[in-house]
Design an enzyme around this catalytic site. Structure first.
Site, mmCIF file in Angstrom:
data_model
loop_
_atom_site.group_PDB
_atom_site.id
_atom_site.type_symbol
_atom_site.label_atom_id
_atom_site.label_comp_id
_atom_site.label_asym_id
_atom_site.label_seq_id
_atom_site.Cartn_x
_atom_site.Cartn_y
_atom_site.Cartn_z
ATOM 1 N N CYS A 391 0.842 -1.194 0.000
ATOM 2 C CA CYS A 391 0.000 0.000 0.000
ATOM 3 C C CYS A 391 0.872 1.237 0.000
ATOM 4 O O CYS A 391 0.985 1.942 1.011
ATOM 5 C CB CYS A 391 -0.886 -0.008 1.234
ATOM 6 S SG CYS A 391 -2.099 -1.278 1.109
ATOM 7 N N TYR A 421 21.824 -7.023 -0.740
ATOM 8 C CA TYR A 421 20.981 -6.006 -0.110
ATOM 9 C C TYR A 421 19.511 -6.091 -0.519
ATOM 10 O O TYR A 421 18.818 -5.076 -0.529
ATOM 11 C CB TYR A 421 21.543 -4.597 -0.393
ATOM 12 C CG TYR A 421 22.983 -4.456 0.046
ATOM 13 C CD1 TYR A 421 23.314 -4.481 1.400
ATOM 14 C CD2 TYR A 421 24.018 -4.336 -0.884
ATOM 15 C CE1 TYR A 421 24.635 -4.388 1.814
ATOM 16 C CE2 TYR A 421 25.334 -4.240 -0.481
ATOM 17 C CZ TYR A 421 25.634 -4.269 0.867
ATOM 18 O OH TYR A 421 26.945 -4.175 1.279
HETATM 19 C C1 LIG Z 1 32.812 -1.234 6.165
HETATM 20 C C2 LIG Z 1 32.161 -1.822 4.978
HETATM 21 N N1 LIG Z 1 32.811 -2.778 4.298
HETATM 22 C C3 LIG Z 1 32.263 -3.372 3.213
HETATM 23 C C4 LIG Z 1 31.031 -2.995 2.748
HETATM 24 C C5 LIG Z 1 30.487 -3.706 1.562
HETATM 25 O O1 LIG Z 1 30.140 -2.887 0.538
HETATM 26 P P1 LIG Z 1 29.749 -3.501 -0.871
HETATM 27 O O2 LIG Z 1 28.704 -4.517 -0.662
HETATM 28 O O3 LIG Z 1 29.259 -2.326 -1.626
HETATM 29 O O4 LIG Z 1 31.011 -4.077 -1.450
HETATM 30 C C6 LIG Z 1 30.320 -1.986 3.417
HETATM 31 C C7 LIG Z 1 29.015 -1.512 2.919
HETATM 32 O O5 LIG Z 1 28.965 -0.545 2.181
HETATM 33 C C8 LIG Z 1 30.898 -1.386 4.560
HETATM 34 O O6 LIG Z 1 30.248 -0.452 5.245
HETATM 35 N N1 LIG Z 2 22.640 -1.296 1.451
HETATM 36 C C1 LIG Z 2 23.225 -0.466 0.454
HETATM 37 C C2 LIG Z 2 24.632 -0.122 0.581
HETATM 38 C C3 LIG Z 2 25.162 0.125 1.948
HETATM 39 C C4 LIG Z 2 25.989 -1.017 2.331
HETATM 40 C C5 LIG Z 2 26.582 -1.017 3.677
HETATM 41 N N2 LIG Z 2 27.470 0.056 4.035
HETATM 42 C C6 LIG Z 2 22.818 -0.876 -0.940
HETATM 43 O O1 LIG Z 2 21.905 -1.585 -1.114
HETATM 44 O O2 LIG Z 2 23.363 -0.471 -1.915
#
Ligand SMILES: Cc1ncc(COP(=O)(O)O)c(C=O)c1O
Ligand SMILES: N[C@@H](CCCC[NH3+])C(=O)O
Length: 463
Positions: A391, A421
């Protein structure tokens, strides 16, 4: 299922409204390997398959919506990252992208380490047998209990994110008679070219300790004085979904500069530097991500060059890719419920999931692609918006994409590159049941995270 024709909708390039899309692709049936998991193809009927299993059979057995994860692809990507960085560097998979016990076992088998950022992720990692020394513990507000669990377990490193935490971790370690290996997370003042909500190295945000104003140097000073801590290095993560290596270059240069200052002031050469994660993937055919070996080469060269210039021994490098490993390995399979053409605008295609299984479009204006996967079609392209059943008018999964104009209720469509994610940020909005994650490999499919049930919801509601 009926494929009845619906009233003519907007279909031709000359009537298309403004939006984030380019011309319709030449072949709507093509599953571009850039955005689809490695083993995805179509069978002789035109039905998409993953790991040798057709999506109509998968939908029949596991229901929709569901995430299907190509285990072969996941393992291959782990190996590619591990090989690219070699034995003199460490790859930590960022568990926040997607974590389950099966994933932990695959990481362990493929020689990767693991970055966790909560007690829940830590428990999952330990319960699936990840050796504690291969775990890095992150977070900008770890509780005392989380710190205690991590120190007791013997995690390889805790990444300190604030002045309070330096003292907190030292205190916990000392009370347990331990010396905890730690890194300090610094903010290097880089504006990463990505969405504002996922950039993390500019100064005005919650993570890390700023290099600016000597804050990070002060953090090092304090950490070196505390018996409970063994300071092993400096950490920097500049953001997410980044394609341009320039930000990493500036970040590496600034971190090395800090290492040189630490050497000059304390006579100590910190042995490690972590450059975080954040490497981008292809969500649409227009994205051009870099391969792990190119990234490894670029990062290693920058750090080596900067260290030589500063007269430092090159530290051991580590990286923390999450999205770049798991993102491309999964797709979300949905069943089409309604098809609603809006003359002069676009056709709204409602599926049986939505923002509860993919919040990224609503949250970051993320772009995705989508394909009809339960059959092929020669019908003309129709500008479509894939929406969920919540919704909320912002409940959009794919903002602008082309689907065939004979799309009808009952068809299966799939959104690729949803491994990162999506399940990990899934919600129960409108009491939606979070979808399962099904791993597929060599003709076998198995649930690694089961679908939530209404009983699960009622069990939480103890009122
Ligand atoms: C400290 C740290 N390491 C690694 C990542 C992994 O990022 P990504 O999934 O964009 O490689 C994140 C998320 O952004 C993070 O906050
Ligand atoms: N969650 C995010 C990025 C942040 C990851 C953690 N620092 C995404 O979907 O792109």
């Amino acid at each position: 299922m009926s494929r009845s024709a619906h009233p003519a909708g907007p279909r031709h390039a000359d009537v298309l409204p403004e939006g984030h899309y380019s011309a319709p692709p030449a072949d709507l049936n093509h599953l571009d390997p850039k955005v689809w998991a490695r083993t995805v193809t179509r069978d002789e009927r035109g039905v998409a398959t993953v790991g040798g299993i057709a999506v109509d059979a998968l939908a029949e057995e596991f229901g929709t919506p569901a995430y299907f994860l190509d285990e072969t692809d996941f393992r291959a990507r782990c190996r590619a990252w591990a090989e690219a960085f070699g034995k003199d560097a460490d790859v930590f998979y960022a568990g926040k992208a997607f974590l389950s016990r099966a994933v932990v076992r695959w990481l362990k088998e493929e020689g990767l380490n693991l970055d966790v950022c909560s007690g829940g992720e830590l428990t999952t990692a330990l319960s699936a047998g990840m050796p504690a020394e291969r775990i890095a513990f992150h977070g900008n507000n770890k509780s005392e209990e989380e710190i205690r669990t991590a120190v007791e377990a013997g995690v390889g490193r805790i990444v300190l994110d604030s002045f309070q935490e330096i003292v907190r971790v030292a205190h916990v370690a000392q009370s347990l008679g331990k010396r905890q290996r730690v890194q300090i997370r610094v903010t290097v003042g880089v504006e990463a070219h990505t969405h504002e909500f996922i950039a993390t190295a500019h100064e005005d945000q919650k993570f890390g300790i700023a290099l600016a104003g000597g804050q990070a140097a002060e953090a090092v000073r304090r950490a070196l004085k505390l018996d409970g801590l063994e300071l092993i290095g400096i950490h920097s993560h500049i953001g997410s979904q980044i394609f341009d290596m320039a930000g990493f270059e500036v970040s590496a240069r600034r971190v090395v500069q800090l290492l040189a200052e630490v050497r000059d002031e304390h006579g100590v050469e910190l042995p490690e530097i972590d450059l975080g994660g954040g490497l981008g993937i292809a969500y649409t055919s227009e994205d051009d991500p870099r391969e792990p070996h190119e990234i490894a080469k670029a990062l290693t060269e920058i750090v080596t060059r900067e260290c030589e210039a500063a007269g430092l021994r090159t530290p051991r490098i580590s990286v923390e890719p999450g999205r770049a490993i798991v993102g491309p390995t999964a797709f979300t399979l949905y069943r089409v419920g309604t098809v609603k053409p809006l003359e002069g605008l676009r056709t709204y295609v409602s599926v049986d999931g939505g923002m509860s299984d993919n919040i990224r479009t609503a949250l970051y204006d993320a772009e995705y692609s989508v394909s009809l996967v339960s059959r092929t079609s020669e019908a003309e392209p129709m500008l479509s918006r894939v929406v969920g059943k919540h919704c909320e008018s912002g409940d959009i999964v794919v903002r602008d994409a082309f689907l065939p104009s004979d799309l009808a209720p009952g068809d299966l469509i799939a959104v690729p590159a949803t491994g990162a994610y999506c399940r990990s940020m899934a919600s129960n909005y409108n009491h939606a049941l979070r979808p399962p994650v099904v791993a597929v490999r060599d003709g076998e499919a198995r649930v690694i995270v089961r679908r939530e049930t209404e009983e699960d919801l009622l069990r939480l509601d103890v009122g």
